[in-house]
Design a protein around this motif. Structure first.
Motif, PDB file in Angstrom:
ATOM      1  N   LEU A 131      40.826 -19.832 -39.802  1.00 56.01           N
ATOM      2  CA  LEU A 131      39.844 -19.065 -40.571  1.00 56.01           C
ATOM      3  C   LEU A 131      38.938 -18.262 -39.640  1.00 56.01           C
ATOM      4  N   ILE A 132      38.518 -18.866 -38.532  1.00 56.16           N
ATOM      5  CA  ILE A 132      37.653 -18.160 -37.581  1.00 56.16           C
ATOM      6  C   ILE A 132      38.374 -16.946 -37.000  1.00 56.16           C
ATOM      7  N   LEU A 133      39.640 -17.137 -36.624  1.00 59.62           N
ATOM      8  CA  LEU A 133      40.417 -16.028 -36.076  1.00 59.62           C
ATOM      9  C   LEU A 133      40.665 -14.954 -37.131  1.00 59.62           C
ATOM     10  N   LEU A 134      40.873 -15.395 -38.374  1.00 60.55           N
ATOM     11  CA  LEU A 134      41.065 -14.431 -39.459  1.00 60.55           C
ATOM     12  C   LEU A 134      39.808 -13.589 -39.660  1.00 60.55           C
ATOM     13  N   CYS A 135      38.647 -14.237 -39.629  1.00 61.38           N
ATOM     14  CA  CYS A 135      37.383 -13.501 -39.759  1.00 61.38           C
ATOM     15  C   CYS A 135      37.218 -12.505 -38.615  1.00 61.38           C
ATOM     16  N   THR A 136      37.657 -12.910 -37.430  1.00 58.67           N
ATOM     17  CA  THR A 136      37.574 -12.017 -36.274  1.00 58.67           C
ATOM     18  C   THR A 136      38.401 -10.756 -36.504  1.00 58.67           C
ATOM     19  N   MET A 137      39.621 -10.923 -37.016  1.00 58.80           N
ATOM     20  CA  MET A 137      40.491  -9.767 -37.277  1.00 58.80           C
ATOM     21  C   MET A 137      39.959  -8.916 -38.425  1.00 58.80           C
ATOM     22  N   LEU A 138      39.408  -9.558 -39.440  1.00 62.89           N
ATOM     23  CA  LEU A 138      38.859  -8.804 -40.569  1.00 62.89           C
ATOM     24  C   LEU A 138      37.659  -7.967 -40.144  1.00 62.89           C
ATOM     25  N   GLN A 139      36.913  -8.450 -39.152  1.00 55.89           N
ATOM     26  CA  GLN A 139      35.775  -7.673 -38.657  1.00 55.89           C
ATOM     27  C   GLN A 139      36.232  -6.323 -38.106  1.00 55.89           C
ATOM     28  N   LEU A 140      37.426  -6.268 -37.550  1.00 52.05           N
ATOM     29  CA  LEU A 140      37.958  -4.999 -37.053  1.00 52.05           C
ATOM     30  C   LEU A 140      38.237  -4.036 -38.195  1.00 52.05           C
ATOM     31  N   ALA A 141      38.583  -4.582 -39.349  1.00 53.90           N
ATOM     32  CA  ALA A 141      38.798  -3.726 -40.524  1.00 53.90           C
ATOM     33  C   ALA A 141      37.478  -3.296 -41.142  1.00 53.90           C
ATOM     34  N   ILE A 142      36.484  -4.179 -41.078  1.00 54.73           N
ATOM     35  CA  ILE A 142      35.172  -3.855 -41.656  1.00 54.73           C
ATOM     36  C   ILE A 142      34.504  -2.736 -40.871  1.00 54.73           C
ATOM     37  N   SER A 143      34.541  -2.871 -39.548  1.00 54.32           N
ATOM     38  CA  SER A 143      33.925  -1.858 -38.684  1.00 54.32           C
ATOM     39  C   SER A 143      34.696  -1.826 -37.356  1.00 54.32           C
ATOM     40  N   ALA A 188      33.704  -4.662 -32.464  1.00 54.08           N
ATOM     41  CA  ALA A 188      34.924  -5.337 -32.025  1.00 54.08           C
ATOM     42  C   ALA A 188      34.629  -6.302 -30.877  1.00 54.08           C
ATOM     43  N   PHE A 189      33.793  -5.884 -29.937  1.00 55.21           N
ATOM     44  CA  PHE A 189      33.441  -6.759 -28.817  1.00 55.21           C
ATOM     45  C   PHE A 189      32.688  -7.993 -29.307  1.00 55.21           C
ATOM     46  N   CYS A 190      31.685  -7.778 -30.168  1.00 49.84           N
ATOM     47  CA  CYS A 190      30.862  -8.901 -30.642  1.00 49.84           C
ATOM     48  C   CYS A 190      31.675  -9.873 -31.480  1.00 49.84           C
ATOM     49  N   ALA A 191      32.502  -9.327 -32.401  1.00 45.47           N
ATOM     50  CA  ALA A 191      33.327 -10.188 -33.247  1.00 45.47           C
ATOM     51  C   ALA A 191      34.369 -10.922 -32.411  1.00 45.47           C
ATOM     52  N   GLY A 192      34.988 -10.216 -31.465  1.00 47.64           N
ATOM     53  CA  GLY A 192      35.991 -10.855 -30.621  1.00 47.64           C
ATOM     54  C   GLY A 192      35.401 -11.957 -29.771  1.00 47.64           C
ATOM     55  N   THR A 193      34.230 -11.698 -29.205  1.00 44.87           N
ATOM     56  CA  THR A 193      33.562 -12.715 -28.385  1.00 44.87           C
ATOM     57  C   THR A 193      33.210 -13.942 -29.218  1.00 44.87           C
ATOM     58  N   ALA A 194      32.568 -13.704 -30.373  1.00 45.12           N
ATOM     59  CA  ALA A 194      32.176 -14.826 -31.236  1.00 45.12           C
ATOM     60  C   ALA A 194      33.389 -15.577 -31.761  1.00 45.12           C
ATOM     61  N   GLY A 195      34.457 -14.852 -32.119  1.00 42.50           N
ATOM     62  CA  GLY A 195      35.627 -15.484 -32.706  1.00 42.50           C
ATOM     63  C   GLY A 195      36.449 -16.278 -31.712  1.00 42.50           C
ATOM     64  N   LEU A 196      36.738 -15.701 -30.570  1.00 40.67           N
ATOM     65  CA  LEU A 196      37.588 -16.385 -29.593  1.00 40.67           C
ATOM     66  C   LEU A 196      36.897 -17.595 -28.987  1.00 40.67           C
ATOM     67  N   PRO A 250      23.120  -5.947 -29.954  1.00 43.42           N
ATOM     68  CA  PRO A 250      24.252  -6.856 -30.225  1.00 43.42           C
ATOM     69  C   PRO A 250      25.091  -7.181 -29.005  1.00 43.42           C
ATOM     70  N   VAL A 251      25.371  -6.195 -28.146  1.00 43.29           N
ATOM     71  CA  VAL A 251      26.219  -6.460 -26.973  1.00 43.29           C
ATOM     72  C   VAL A 251      25.538  -7.452 -26.036  1.00 43.29           C
TER      73      VAL A 251
END
Length: 523
Positions: A25-37, A43-51, A105-106
């Motif tokens: 679910l966490i990884l899915l949210c990370t990928m969906l963030q790329l679709a949201i924005s 992408a950096f913030c979502a990827g960092t938080a997700g991974l 954010p960064v």
């Protein structure tokens, strides 16, 4: 510290599926963030938080680690969830970028990534270190055991603790907006009792977590329902969303632990009830969200009306759909303008995510001049001195006045940058405060705070001779504090205060209440 015997884990298959399902679910949210924005910052913030979130979660959600190092593991997991993981999941479910309404954010997610990796590394070191385990065992045997912390309180004792805690919560907060009680030791001790208001709610899970195996307790569900209503009333009278929410979170965390370590076996019937509860959860969540919004609206009047009138005002606002909608629209407009603390739409969930507060304080810290940094260091030193009892403070630093320093670190950083007045108690961040005051040396101080909390937290648990892990009742009462504030707080001075004053005071208050309520009967 203690050996790890092989113990039957009837929930192992379910826990494994939940663990890896949550990671997915966490990884899915990370990928969906790329679709949201899809912009690079999000992408950096979502990827960092997700991974990092996935890695840290799978580390902390290991049942063997939870069972052997219960509280310290929750400290690391809570830091991860509270700082960024909750933001990732909640913002994705609301279809908003994780960078929504953030100032830096960064920088924020870079700093959080560093500290989250450091926290997991410190916990691994703590778990492997014999010195750390010897220190934990020494505290158990020489301090906590003589105080009686590992004895299971009876239902009657839990009820007395809860009722005294609820009275203290109401008396020390309701109808006292803006009042100062510096130097009033009796008032401070009474205020310290408020954290025990959750005690009666532990009765249904006490036989699975606090008591030795096969020991059963009677549960008066009608009385507990009435007590929940009392807790909600006090939350409304205090105009505090956290009072009721923290009690609920405490019970949920304790229940999750019982499942993880296999004390509460998930039979097919219990799984069905759990699934039904999850499916129906949006209903009470929506009700509590509207109630939290009504409390925010009523907050403007709390200094002018009595606590009873504040309760009625909040309830009236709750049933005013137009007022609720107007407030949400106002928040949406404010999010596009000047400073605000708007980040998560649900005002109740907003209490359990610190991302916005960390970000804002980091942005303020980055805006400070060299003179501002010097003033911030001077204020941090003053706040540490203010932890002293008033007589000691008057002797060592007579020029400092507690009433004249009644502001938060968030207030002070905002004052240094914008010149706004102090005393608004804006939420601060020990992370931003630490890096401004100490620079790179904060990483070392962070490690000291972390290891101290790991040792003290795990010292509140004990293992029986047959290998079962038991939590003391005090560990359950304080579990949300460890989960949310074990590795970060409002400032580094507050973190220090938690270790040298708040936690020892809580231990002594619990020991005193345990002894005083042994022979007192409820009639």
């Amino acid at each position: 510290m203690r050996t790890m015997p092989q113990q039957r884990r009837g929930n192992s298959r379910f826990v494994a599926k939940a663990r890896w399902g949550t990671a997915f679910l966490i990884l899915l949210c990370t990928m969906l963030q790329l679709a949201i924005s899809p912009d690079m910052t999000n992408a950096f913030c979502a990827g960092t938080a997700g991974l990092i979130g996935t890695w840290a979660f799978t580390y902390c959600a290991d049942p063997r680690r939870i069972e052997r190092f219960t509280i310290s593991t929750l400290v690391v997991l809570g830091f991860q969830v509270h700082s960024s993981l909750a933001a990732l999941i909640v913002q994705t479910s609301a279809w908003k970028p994780i960078t929504f309404n953030l100032d830096a954010p960064v920088a924020t997610f870079s700093v959080l990534a560093l500290l989250q990796i450091w926290a997991v590394a410190l916990h691994w070191f703590y778990a492997q270190s014999r010195v750390m385990q010897v220190a934990t065992t020494a505290i158990c045997q020489r301090i906590f055991a003589p105080l009686g912390l590992y004895r299971s309180p009876t239902n009657r004792q839990l009820w007395w603790m809860g009722l005294l805690g609820s009275f203290a919560s109401w008396y020390t907060n309701a109808d006292r907006w803006g009042e100062d009680n510096f130097g009033d030791i009796a008032f401070k001790l009474l205020a310290g009792l408020s954290q025990f208001s959750v005690a009666p709610l532990l009765i249904p899970i006490a036989s699975y977590l606090i008591d030795p195996p096969d020991q059963k307790r009677s549960v008066n569900w009608l009385a507990l329902t009435a007590y929940c209503a009392l807790t909600l009333y006090i939350a409304l009278a205090r105009n505090s969303r956290g009072v009721f929410a923290v009690n609920v979170l405490t019970v949920l965390i304790c229940l999750a632990i019982t499942v993880m370590i296999g004390r509460f076996i998930l039979t097919r019937r219990r799984v069905i009830w759990l699934a039904v509860a999850v499916l129906l959860s949006p209903v009470p969540a929506g009700i509590l969200s509207d109630l939290a919004t009504a409390m925010v609206i009523a907050r403007d009047d709390r200094s002018d009306i009595s606590s009873q009138d504040l309760v009625f005002s909040t309830i009236g606002t709750y049933f005013d759909e137009q007022a609720l909608q107007s407030r949400r629209e106002t928040d949406r407009i404010l999010a596009e303008g000047s400073y605000n603390e708007i980040y998560v739409d649900n005002p109740l969930l907003a209490r359990f995510g610190a991302t916005k507060y960390i970000d804002h304080n980091i942005a303020l810290g980055l805006s400070l001049s060299q003179a501002g940094e010097l003033l911030a260091r001077e204020n941090a030193l003053n706040q540490l001195l203010l932890l002293l009892p008033t007589p000691a403070l008057n002797f060592f630093a007579p020029e400092l006045d507690k009433s004249g320093n009644a502001f938060s670190s968030g207030d002070y950083y905002n004052f240094l940058v914008t010149g706004d007045e102090l005393g608004g108690y804006r939420t601060g961040s020990s992370i931003a405060d630490g890096f401004v005051v100490l620079g790179a040396f904060y990483v070392v101080v962070f490690a000291i705070f972390a290891l101290a909390n790991f040792i003290l937290g795990d010292a509140l648990t004990i293992r029986t001779r047959d290998g079962h892990v038991l939590l003391s009742a005090l560990a359950c009462i304080c579990i949300t504090r460890f989960f949310m504030n074990g590795l970060m707080d409002e400032s580094i001075a507050v973190q220090a205060g938690n270790l040298v004053r708040a936690l020892p005071q809580t231990v002594l208050l619990y020991a005193l209440m345990f002894r005083l309520t042994r022979g007192v009967k409820l009639r």
